[in-house]
Design a protein around this motif. Sequence first.
Motif, PDB file in Angstrom:
ATOM      1  N   ASP A 192       8.048 -69.027  18.031  1.00  0.00           N
ATOM      2  CA  ASP A 192       8.330 -70.318  17.411  1.00  0.00           C
ATOM      3  C   ASP A 192       9.743 -70.329  16.810  1.00  0.00           C
ATOM      4  O   ASP A 192      10.490 -71.284  16.986  1.00  0.00           O
ATOM      5  CB  ASP A 192       7.280 -70.606  16.333  1.00  0.00           C
ATOM      6  CG  ASP A 192       7.425 -72.004  15.753  1.00  0.00           C
ATOM      7  OD1 ASP A 192       7.476 -72.972  16.531  1.00  0.00           O
ATOM      8  OD2 ASP A 192       7.500 -72.116  14.513  1.00  0.00           O
ATOM      9  N   GLN A 193      10.103 -69.258  16.123  1.00  0.00           N
ATOM     10  CA  GLN A 193      11.435 -69.172  15.519  1.00  0.00           C
ATOM     11  C   GLN A 193      12.537 -69.132  16.583  1.00  0.00           C
ATOM     12  O   GLN A 193      13.621 -69.654  16.376  1.00  0.00           O
ATOM     13  CB  GLN A 193      11.550 -67.924  14.631  1.00  0.00           C
ATOM     14  CG  GLN A 193      10.778 -68.018  13.354  1.00  0.00           C
ATOM     15  CD  GLN A 193      11.234 -69.154  12.458  1.00  0.00           C
ATOM     16  OE1 GLN A 193      12.412 -69.467  12.372  1.00  0.00           O
ATOM     17  NE2 GLN A 193      10.286 -69.783  11.790  1.00  0.00           N
ATOM     18  N   ALA A 194      12.232 -68.492  17.708  1.00  0.00           N
ATOM     19  CA  ALA A 194      13.226 -68.349  18.778  1.00  0.00           C
ATOM     20  C   ALA A 194      13.215 -69.535  19.734  1.00  0.00           C
ATOM     21  O   ALA A 194      14.010 -69.588  20.672  1.00  0.00           O
ATOM     22  CB  ALA A 194      12.971 -67.063  19.547  1.00  0.00           C
ATOM     23  N   VAL A 195      12.302 -70.472  19.509  1.00  0.00           N
ATOM     24  CA  VAL A 195      12.104 -71.626  20.388  1.00  0.00           C
ATOM     25  C   VAL A 195      11.880 -71.143  21.825  1.00  0.00           C
ATOM     26  O   VAL A 195      12.539 -71.549  22.775  1.00  0.00           O
ATOM     27  CB  VAL A 195      13.289 -72.630  20.297  1.00  0.00           C
ATOM     28  CG1 VAL A 195      12.912 -73.942  20.957  1.00  0.00           C
ATOM     29  CG2 VAL A 195      13.712 -72.872  18.861  1.00  0.00           C
ATOM     30  N   LEU A 196      10.929 -70.211  21.930  1.00  0.00           N
ATOM     31  CA  LEU A 196      10.535 -69.647  23.222  1.00  0.00           C
ATOM     32  C   LEU A 196       9.029 -69.767  23.368  1.00  0.00           C
ATOM     33  O   LEU A 196       8.315 -70.045  22.403  1.00  0.00           O
ATOM     34  CB  LEU A 196      10.905 -68.156  23.288  1.00  0.00           C
ATOM     35  CG  LEU A 196      12.381 -67.792  23.237  1.00  0.00           C
ATOM     36  CD1 LEU A 196      12.533 -66.289  23.044  1.00  0.00           C
ATOM     37  CD2 LEU A 196      13.088 -68.237  24.505  1.00  0.00           C
ATOM     38  N   GLU A 197       8.565 -69.526  24.576  1.00  0.00           N
ATOM     39  CA  GLU A 197       7.126 -69.428  24.803  1.00  0.00           C
ATOM     40  C   GLU A 197       6.676 -68.025  24.379  1.00  0.00           C
ATOM     41  O   GLU A 197       7.420 -67.059  24.586  1.00  0.00           O
ATOM     42  CB  GLU A 197       6.801 -69.641  26.288  1.00  0.00           C
ATOM     43  CG  GLU A 197       7.041 -71.049  26.774  1.00  0.00           C
ATOM     44  CD  GLU A 197       6.168 -72.065  26.057  1.00  0.00           C
ATOM     45  OE1 GLU A 197       4.972 -71.797  25.842  1.00  0.00           O
ATOM     46  OE2 GLU A 197       6.696 -73.129  25.693  1.00  0.00           O
TER      47      GLU A 197
END
Length: 92
Positions: free
Chosen positions: A13-18
Amino acid sequence: MSIQDKVIAIIADQAVLEPSDVTMDSTLEDLGIDSLGLVESIFAIEEEFDISIPFNANDPGASDFDISSVAAIVAGIEKLMAESKELSGRGT
């Protein structure tokens, strides 16, 4: 959901990744998480697991809490949770 899965979800979520893009070997740097993202991740992890992480945002290297990889973070959380459980199991 396991500790590992929750940590991966928070970091993703913090890295804006799956979450599937985050592996146990990933470093926060690999994932593009900067110092602010790291602090936000730590706060989210503390809230999720109801623990207090001994972390110095100004000098992460000086902390006893290893943030070198996702696996290290998971291991640190498991250790803190075990210590917390051990302390709460003792009578006062």
